[in-house]
Design a protein around this motif. Structure first.
Motif, PDB file in Angstrom:
ATOM      1  N   VAL A  83       1.242  60.949  32.242  1.00  0.00           N
ATOM      2  CA  VAL A  83       0.712  61.767  31.144  1.00  0.00           C
ATOM      3  C   VAL A  83      -0.565  62.472  31.574  1.00  0.00           C
ATOM      4  O   VAL A  83      -0.697  63.701  31.446  1.00  0.00           O
ATOM      5  CB  VAL A  83       0.448  60.899  29.894  1.00  0.00           C
ATOM      6  N   LEU A  84      -1.522  61.712  32.094  1.00  0.00           N
ATOM      7  CA  LEU A  84      -2.834  62.269  32.421  1.00  0.00           C
ATOM      8  C   LEU A  84      -2.756  63.282  33.556  1.00  0.00           C
ATOM      9  O   LEU A  84      -3.293  64.403  33.447  1.00  0.00           O
ATOM     10  CB  LEU A  84      -3.803  61.148  32.781  1.00  0.00           C
ATOM     11  N   LEU A  85      -2.105  62.894  34.651  1.00  0.00           N
ATOM     12  CA  LEU A  85      -2.032  63.797  35.796  1.00  0.00           C
ATOM     13  C   LEU A  85      -1.055  64.941  35.560  1.00  0.00           C
ATOM     14  O   LEU A  85      -1.314  66.073  35.964  1.00  0.00           O
ATOM     15  CB  LEU A  85      -1.644  63.014  37.055  1.00  0.00           C
ATOM     16  N   GLY A  86       0.072  64.623  34.918  1.00  0.00           N
ATOM     17  CA  GLY A  86       1.044  65.679  34.632  1.00  0.00           C
ATOM     18  C   GLY A  86       0.443  66.796  33.800  1.00  0.00           C
ATOM     19  O   GLY A  86       0.673  67.986  34.061  1.00  0.00           O
ATOM     20  N   ALA A  87      -0.339  66.428  32.783  1.00  0.00           N
ATOM     21  CA  ALA A  87      -0.997  67.437  31.945  1.00  0.00           C
ATOM     22  C   ALA A  87      -2.040  68.219  32.743  1.00  0.00           C
ATOM     23  O   ALA A  87      -2.213  69.425  32.547  1.00  0.00           O
ATOM     24  CB  ALA A  87      -1.639  66.766  30.735  1.00  0.00           C
ATOM     25  N   LEU A  88      -2.724  67.528  33.646  1.00  0.00           N
ATOM     26  CA  LEU A  88      -3.721  68.205  34.487  1.00  0.00           C
ATOM     27  C   LEU A  88      -3.065  69.223  35.407  1.00  0.00           C
ATOM     28  O   LEU A  88      -3.535  70.366  35.522  1.00  0.00           O
ATOM     29  CB  LEU A  88      -4.484  67.171  35.311  1.00  0.00           C
ATOM     30  N   TRP A  89      -1.978  68.809  36.069  1.00  0.00           N
ATOM     31  CA  TRP A  89      -1.295  69.747  36.968  1.00  0.00           C
ATOM     32  C   TRP A  89      -0.720  70.925  36.196  1.00  0.00           C
ATOM     33  O   TRP A  89      -0.774  72.062  36.665  1.00  0.00           O
ATOM     34  CB  TRP A  89      -0.181  69.037  37.739  1.00  0.00           C
ATOM     35  N   MET A  90      -0.193  70.668  35.010  1.00  0.00           N
ATOM     36  CA  MET A  90       0.352  71.754  34.187  1.00  0.00           C
ATOM     37  C   MET A  90      -0.752  72.715  33.762  1.00  0.00           C
ATOM     38  O   MET A  90      -0.559  73.941  33.735  1.00  0.00           O
ATOM     39  CB  MET A  90       1.058  71.180  32.960  1.00  0.00           C
ATOM     40  N   SER A  91      -1.920  72.161  33.452  1.00  0.00           N
ATOM     41  CA  SER A  91      -3.054  72.995  33.070  1.00  0.00           C
ATOM     42  C   SER A  91      -3.486  73.892  34.224  1.00  0.00           C
ATOM     43  O   SER A  91      -3.784  75.076  34.031  1.00  0.00           O
ATOM     44  CB  SER A  91      -4.222  72.106  32.627  1.00  0.00           C
ATOM     45  N   ILE A  92      -3.502  73.339  35.419  1.00  0.00           N
ATOM     46  CA  ILE A  92      -3.905  74.119  36.605  1.00  0.00           C
ATOM     47  C   ILE A  92      -2.883  75.205  36.908  1.00  0.00           C
ATOM     48  O   ILE A  92      -3.240  76.353  37.208  1.00  0.00           O
ATOM     49  CB  ILE A  92      -4.069  73.186  37.821  1.00  0.00           C
TER      50      ILE A  92
END
Length: 199
Positions: A135-144
């Protein structure tokens, strides 16, 4: 010592490093990479709320159980890179963040499952932490990559992962219950590892 009560010991890490020199464990990790590709061809199963069960986590967690955190991280790196180049990345450009996510996920599984007594609680905690990481990293990568708001992406992903958590935990318990005796007979796990999963 063949099994460990905690991963926070020198022996745990020394044994994990030794797995890099074990030809059988290297072959097993390669087999799990191939299995990840096979499982990736199996259609996902929708549950509700947009959550879908995919199957790759079964091979990754099994590799973590047998191979430990050091070889497991190498496996995660190789599996993600090979998957991208073999499948073409589904039309998306290569992004190393997802490689990191895969490596960290296998590492987390290893911390709970490698050379220890398997319990439902440990399986649940391992899956909970890998889902939180996703959840945390997936959302971060999607944001980038797409510029989508991290909070919105993380919230939607958290709901789906929460729905999936009990189902994935149950699947892992069933898988390990079925395969622990075979893994012990073939000496891929120590004889001291109980084959009966307790609470």
């Amino acid at each position: 010592m063949k099994i460990f009560k905690s991963p926070f010991s020198a022996g745990f890490w020394a044994q994990s490093v030794q797995e890099l020199k074990d030809l059988r464990k290297l072959c097993f990790a390669a087999l799990m990479i191939a299995l990840c590709f096979v499982l990736g061809t199996i259609p996902s199963v929708p549950i509700f709320g947009g959550a879908k069960i995919t199957w790759g986590f079964l091979a990754r967690s099994t590799c973590a159980l047998v191979c430990g955190p050091v070889l497991g991280v190498v496996f995660g790196f190789a599996e993600d890179i090979l998957s991208f180049f073999i499948t073409g990345g589904g039309g998306y450009p290569f992004f190393p963040g997802y490689t990191l996510t895969t490596m960290l996920g296998v590492f987390i599984y290893s911390m709970f499952l490698y050379r220890t007594k398997i319990t439902v609680r440990k399986v649940f905690l391992a899956k909970l932490l890998t889902n939180i990481e996703n959840v945390l990293l997936g959302a971060l990568w999607m944001s980038i990559l797409s510029g989508k708001a991290w909070v919105a992406t993380a919230t939607a992903s958290a709901v789906k992962n929460l729905i999936l958590l009990p189902v994935q935990t149950a699947l892992l318990v069933v898988l390990f219950t079925a395969f622990l005796p075979a893994l012990r007979r073939t000496k891929l796990i120590p004889q001291e590892v109980p084959t009966k999963i307790t609470w």
